[in-house]
Design a protein around this motif. Sequence first.
Motif, PDB file in Angstrom:
ATOM      1  N   ILE A   5       0.825  -1.002  -0.018  1.00  0.00           N
ATOM      2  CA  ILE A   5       0.358  -0.026  -0.244  1.00  0.00           C
ATOM      3  C   ILE A   5       0.884   1.098   0.117  1.00  0.00           C
ATOM      4  N   GLU A   7       0.019   5.175   0.171  1.00  0.00           N
ATOM      5  CA  GLU A   7      -1.121   6.296   0.509  1.00  0.00           C
ATOM      6  C   GLU A   7      -0.436   7.073   1.623  1.00  0.00           C
ATOM      7  N   ASP A   8      -0.359   8.432   1.223  1.00  0.00           N
ATOM      8  CA  ASP A   8       0.189   9.708   2.202  1.00  0.00           C
ATOM      9  C   ASP A   8      -0.604   9.956   3.504  1.00  0.00           C
ATOM     10  N   SER A   9      -2.023   9.798   3.017  1.00  0.00           N
ATOM     11  CA  SER A   9      -2.862  10.172   4.291  1.00  0.00           C
ATOM     12  C   SER A   9      -2.575   8.983   5.041  1.00  0.00           C
ATOM     13  N   ARG A  13      -4.482   5.296   5.034  1.00  0.00           N
ATOM     14  CA  ARG A  13      -3.528   4.218   4.903  1.00  0.00           C
ATOM     15  C   ARG A  13      -3.706   3.038   6.057  1.00  0.00           C
ATOM     16  N   ASP A  57      -2.145   5.449  -4.261  1.00  0.00           N
ATOM     17  CA  ASP A  57      -2.911   6.911  -4.475  1.00  0.00           C
ATOM     18  C   ASP A  57      -1.947   7.356  -5.771  1.00  0.00           C
ATOM     19  N   MET A  60       0.706  11.777  -4.490  1.00  0.00           N
ATOM     20  CA  MET A  60       1.449  11.685  -3.286  1.00  0.00           C
ATOM     21  C   MET A  60       2.545  12.745  -3.355  1.00  0.00           C
ATOM     22  N   GLY A  68       2.307   8.672  -7.558  1.00  0.00           N
ATOM     23  CA  GLY A  68       1.836   7.133  -7.398  1.00  0.00           C
ATOM     24  C   GLY A  68       1.679   6.528  -8.650  1.00  0.00           C
ATOM     25  N   SER A  88      -7.955   7.241  -6.795  1.00  0.00           N
ATOM     26  CA  SER A  88      -7.604   8.850  -6.962  1.00  0.00           C
ATOM     27  C   SER A  88      -8.992   9.419  -6.338  1.00  0.00           C
ATOM     28  N   LYS A 112     -11.671   7.148  -5.281  1.00  0.00           N
ATOM     29  CA  LYS A 112     -11.422   6.702  -3.455  1.00  0.00           C
ATOM     30  C   LYS A 112     -12.726   6.418  -2.822  1.00  0.00           C
TER      31      LYS A 112
END
Length: 220
Positions: A5, A7-9, A13, A57, A60, A68, A88, A112
């Motif tokens: 995985i 994902e910056d959040s 994540r 994602d 990022m 990503g 996205s 998303k």
Amino acid sequence: MRVAIAEDSVILRDGLVSLLTRRGFEVAVAVGDGDALVRAITSSAAADELPDVVVADVRMPPTHTDEGLRAVLALRDAHPTLPVLLFSQYVETRYAARLLAGDPRGVGYLLKDRVADVRDFVEALTRVADGQTVLDPEVVAQLMRASARPAALDSLTPREGEVLDLMAQGRSNGAIAETLFLSYGAVEKNVAQIFTKLGLEQDPADHRRVLAVLRYLDGR
């Protein structure tokens, strides 16, 4: 099934890790940017332990544009059969088109919002891991519209395409400059080039910004 995985959040994540772990998946990699994803997968490949599917994602750090996408394209170049599922916040047809330009088997592209439907998300992830192609219905609809767009749109540079995409989202030049880490003047130059390439000459009776967005959205 082993999953990687990117994902910056942190909240999303961790939520994905928890969601997948509870359903029997093994989360082998969970990172916050594209470079970290490539490094982790490269290390896994060296140890002959590639994940069964990569979830990433599109946008990022550091620029929040296409890190990503670029990461998974690099991984697919190195490992052509590696299944990848991109998601996205918005439908970004040129990114989807770049992802599908090669072998579309084992490729997915979702909004998303679909992650909120756990059953659909897990099913999509499983199908991608099995080598199928999974596209969000809204992505398909916009790709079909995009295929009918005039050649003038194809003449735009990637940066001009990003600027026009943000214009279509209702962003001002100032907001576009902040999003793309450009100067205000650079954004103005890109907008001027967009108007020129789309044949939108200055006319007091027309609002060229609106016309450019309509051309982009409707392909007319």
